[in-house]
Write a protein that holds these residues in place. Structure first.
Motif, short mmCIF file in Angstrom:
data_model
loop_
_atom_site.label_atom_id
_atom_site.label_comp_id
_atom_site.label_asym_id
_atom_site.label_seq_id
_atom_site.Cartn_x
_atom_site.Cartn_y
_atom_site.Cartn_z
N LEU B 397 0.84 -1.20 0.00
CA LEU B 397 0.00 0.00 0.00
C LEU B 397 0.88 1.25 0.00
O LEU B 397 0.62 2.21 -0.72
CB LEU B 397 -0.91 0.00 1.23
CG LEU B 397 -2.00 -1.07 1.26
CD1 LEU B 397 -2.70 -1.07 2.60
CD2 LEU B 397 -3.03 -0.85 0.15
N LYS B 398 1.93 1.19 0.81
CA LYS B 398 2.83 2.35 0.87
C LYS B 398 3.54 2.57 -0.46
O LYS B 398 3.73 3.70 -0.89
CB LYS B 398 3.85 2.16 1.99
CG LYS B 398 3.24 2.40 3.36
CD LYS B 398 4.29 2.37 4.45
CE LYS B 398 3.68 2.80 5.78
NZ LYS B 398 4.50 2.36 6.92
N GLN B 401 1.12 4.23 -2.79
CA GLN B 401 1.01 5.63 -2.40
C GLN B 401 2.17 6.44 -2.99
O GLN B 401 1.98 7.50 -3.58
CB GLN B 401 1.08 5.70 -0.88
CG GLN B 401 0.13 6.65 -0.25
CD GLN B 401 0.17 6.52 1.28
OE1 GLN B 401 0.81 5.64 1.85
NE2 GLN B 401 -0.55 7.39 1.94
N VAL B 418 -1.19 11.66 -0.94
CA VAL B 418 -2.09 10.65 -1.48
C VAL B 418 -2.73 9.89 -0.33
O VAL B 418 -2.04 9.45 0.59
CB VAL B 418 -1.33 9.68 -2.41
CG1 VAL B 418 -2.26 8.58 -2.91
CG2 VAL B 418 -0.73 10.45 -3.58
N GLU B 419 -4.02 9.81 -0.38
CA GLU B 419 -4.75 9.12 0.68
C GLU B 419 -5.43 7.92 0.05
O GLU B 419 -6.18 8.05 -0.91
CB GLU B 419 -5.79 10.09 1.25
CG GLU B 419 -6.46 9.62 2.50
CD GLU B 419 -7.44 10.66 3.02
OE1 GLU B 419 -8.43 10.25 3.62
OE2 GLU B 419 -7.21 11.88 2.82
N LEU B 420 -5.13 6.74 0.59
CA LEU B 420 -5.75 5.53 0.04
C LEU B 420 -7.02 5.22 0.84
O LEU B 420 -7.04 5.30 2.05
CB LEU B 420 -4.79 4.35 0.14
CG LEU B 420 -3.45 4.52 -0.57
CD1 LEU B 420 -2.63 3.25 -0.45
CD2 LEU B 420 -3.64 4.87 -2.04
N LEU B 421 -8.06 4.89 0.11
CA LEU B 421 -9.35 4.66 0.76
C LEU B 421 -9.91 3.30 0.39
O LEU B 421 -9.61 2.76 -0.67
CB LEU B 421 -10.35 5.73 0.32
CG LEU B 421 -9.99 7.19 0.60
CD1 LEU B 421 -10.95 8.10 -0.16
CD2 LEU B 421 -10.05 7.48 2.08
#
Lengths: 147, 442
Positions: B397-398, B401, B418-421
């Motif tokens: 995930l990182k 991002q 960047v925001e992961l949702l």
């Protein structure tokens, strides 16, 4: 074929807000799935919640049905004595064999007697091979039900 | 559906106005522009301006003479709401539409019977250009009512001879049912709704390519990127055509893509197009990006001269390979008003979208939030990631991002957060979606 020592860990991708973890535990509780261990690895605004549960496959299905982003991963669970130096020796062995621990967490079953260390390594087969030569007990899934 | 080869299209269209020689097209433009000035002089708004600035139809000798005329702005339309632009007596007017009002108050646009018919004729022309005709089943998923995307397109589709389903916007269950029952071959839809609909079809386990009869999709009412178009084409297994329009200029079908799908033809026998510098208003040469300015030259109820559309585009300098002589504009890159400036850089949401759509792990919904933190501007991109991409690893995930961050940085010169949702976090919309939230208090 499940080799000795591999157990299934549930990972859930969730935004970092209080209600989300509550919701996960709520879903599992409704399904009478027991949580053996829970740990949260956090990014900035999101986190990955890792769970050891009594019935990982069912937990996976249930969480998926509830709309969670969820994954099943194999990890190694080692049962050891709850005494100083136990963990150190284990990690030393892994390091000597150049096995990089990506992630680890532990929980105590009976204080002063038994603890379980959960480790996640890239080459899980190699990790198991090395650890199985050590005087430790590698847990199988059945053990998790019976803890 | 009947498909045409380029040769056939050229053959059939040789005598049509779409293939008219430039000199002749420009002659029509000059004549119609003169007539437009005469007509506009009947409206309170233009009468006043023409008098003040001493403008007469005889001043127009060639199309470039349009530069002698003043611009008309959205504010002009609003300030003279509702009747200030009417150039016919009210008893000759048969319809009013109002703008969708993405920004600000609505504007009223009036049509005479002839105007309704001419607007329909242009849509029919657009549809034929994409190979549509009798035998096709056309489902119009745009809102019916004051918005032109519904009714104006509807009239045009009937004129093109297709079977029209006036489905209107929203009500996804019904849309799917209609598409299956009537074996819809063409839909007119906003890109954001097309993606939303794809999600719902996926949830229902309906494979759009296998189980629907769709062949062509007209995408309109919102700017979007080439990547989004490709995504929609892939999901549905269709040809998607870009459709440009605005209520002030009749509505949809002002610009439309030909089968080459590289730029949108503007029907120059109905509109005079210019691209100007948004700040100075100076006309720019073909190929240079700026604000699109349009003049109606075939409308009687409400002529509008040199209208500042607020849409950012450029005119293709070269003639289209399809043989049509009417010039093309590039897909709308954004609006002069949804462009935002961050750390001195002009950013169009469509550019951010292009990067995101190029990232396979990212789902279809995103949001851009602009904030100010200790006098520093920050662009936060909120994206939903696909469920199947999540493999349990925080590291991955990182990495994702980081990947989005560096891609945006290298393409837009702005480093975003960047925001992961989780999927489903962001509001999903069925109409024009609000992608940018500017929280700065300037």
């Amino acid at each position: 074929m499940t080799m000795e020592g591999k157990i299934q860990q549930i990972s859930v991708f969730a935004r970092n807000e209080p209600g989300r973890i509550k919701r996960i535990t709520e879903v599992l509780s409704c399904e009478k799935i027991n949580i053996r261990a829970i740990t949260i690895a956090s990014g900035d605004d999101y986190g990955v919640i890792k769970l050891l549960v009594s019935d990982p496959r069912r937990a996976y299905r249930v969480l998926k049905r509830e709309g969670f982003s969820v994954a099943l991963n194999k990890v190694i669970a080692v049962q050891m004595e709850d005494k100083p130096g136990g963990l150190y020796r284990l990690l030393e062995i892994l390091a000597e064999n150049e096995i990089n621990v990506e992630d680890a967490y532990g929980f105590v079953i009976k204080s002063g007697e038994t603890a379980v260390l959960v480790i996640n390594v890239k080459d899980i087969e190699k990790g198991i091979k090395i650890l199985s030569q050590q005087p430790v007990k590698l847990l199988v899934e059945k053990d998790l039900y019976e803890l | 559906m009947k498909s045409f080869t380029k040769e056939q299209v050229l053959e059939e269209g040789k005598n049509s106005i779409e293939f008219l020689k430039r000199e002749e097209l420009e002659k029509i433009q000059v004549n119609r522009l003169k007539k437009t000035i005469e007509r506009a002089n009947n409206s309170p708004f233009y009468k006043n301006i023409f008098k003040k600035e001493g403008i007469h139809p005889e001043d127009i000798k060639c199309t470039d003479d349009i530069r002698k005329l003043p611009f008309t702005t959205r504010e002009d339309l609003r300030e003279n709401f509702p009747f200030g632009f009417i150039a016919l007596s009210l008893n000759k007017i048969v319809r009013v539409h109002t703008s969708t009002g993405t920004t600000g108050k609505p504007k009223a646009i009036f049509f005479s019977k002839k105007d309704v018919d001419e607007a329909a004729g242009l849509i029919a022309r657009c549809m034929r250009m994409t190979g549509a005709g009798p035998g096709d089943v056309f489902q119009n998923m745009m809102s019916y009512g004051l918005f032109t995307g519904g009714l104006v397109f509807h009239y045009g589709a009937e004129k093109a001879g297709v079977l029209v389903i006036p489905a209107g916007a929203g009500n996804t269950e019904k849309q799917i049912e209609l598409m299956r029952d009537f074996k819809t071959t063409i839909v007119h839809i906003t890109p954001s709704y097309a993606l939303y609909l794809a999600d719902i079809l996926e949830e229902k386990g309906i494979d759009p390519e296998e189980e629907l009869n769709l062949q062509v999709v007209y995408l309109g009412a919102e700017p979007y990127s080439q990547k989004t178009r490709e995504k929609i084409e892939k999901i549905y297994g269709v040809n998607a055509f870009n459709c440009y329009g605005l209520s002030e200029m009749n509505g949809p079908g002002v610009g439309f893509e030909c089968p080459l799908k590289d730029g949108l033809h503007i029907w120059e026998d109905n509109f005079i197009l210019e691209v100007v510098d948004p700040l100075t208003g100076e006309p720019l040469p073909d190929g240079r990006e700026g604000e699109l300015v349009l003049t109606t030259i075939n409308r009687e109820a409400m002529p509008i001269i040199r209208y500042r559309t607020g849409d950012i585009t450029f005119i293709y300098p070269q003639v289209c390979g399809c043989g049509r002589t009417h010039r093309k504009i590039s897909p709308i890159k954004g609006r002069t008003d949804d462009m935002f400036i961050i750390k001195g850089v002009n950013v169009f949401p469509s550019e951010v979208e292009r990067v995101l759509m190029d990232t396979p792990e990212v789902a279809r919904n995103y949001q851009i939030v602009i904030e100010r933190e200790r006098s520093l501007d920050i662009m936060r991109i909120r994206v939903e990631i696909k469920k199947r991409f999540f493999d349990g690893s925080l590291e991955h995930l990182k990495e994702l991002q980081e990947k989005i961050k560096s891609k945006v940085k290298s393409e837009l010169m702005v480093t975003p957060r960047v925001e992961l949702l989780e999927p489903g976090t962001l509001p999903r919309t069925t109409g024009k979606s609000k992608r940018v939230i500017d929280k700065r208090r300037l």
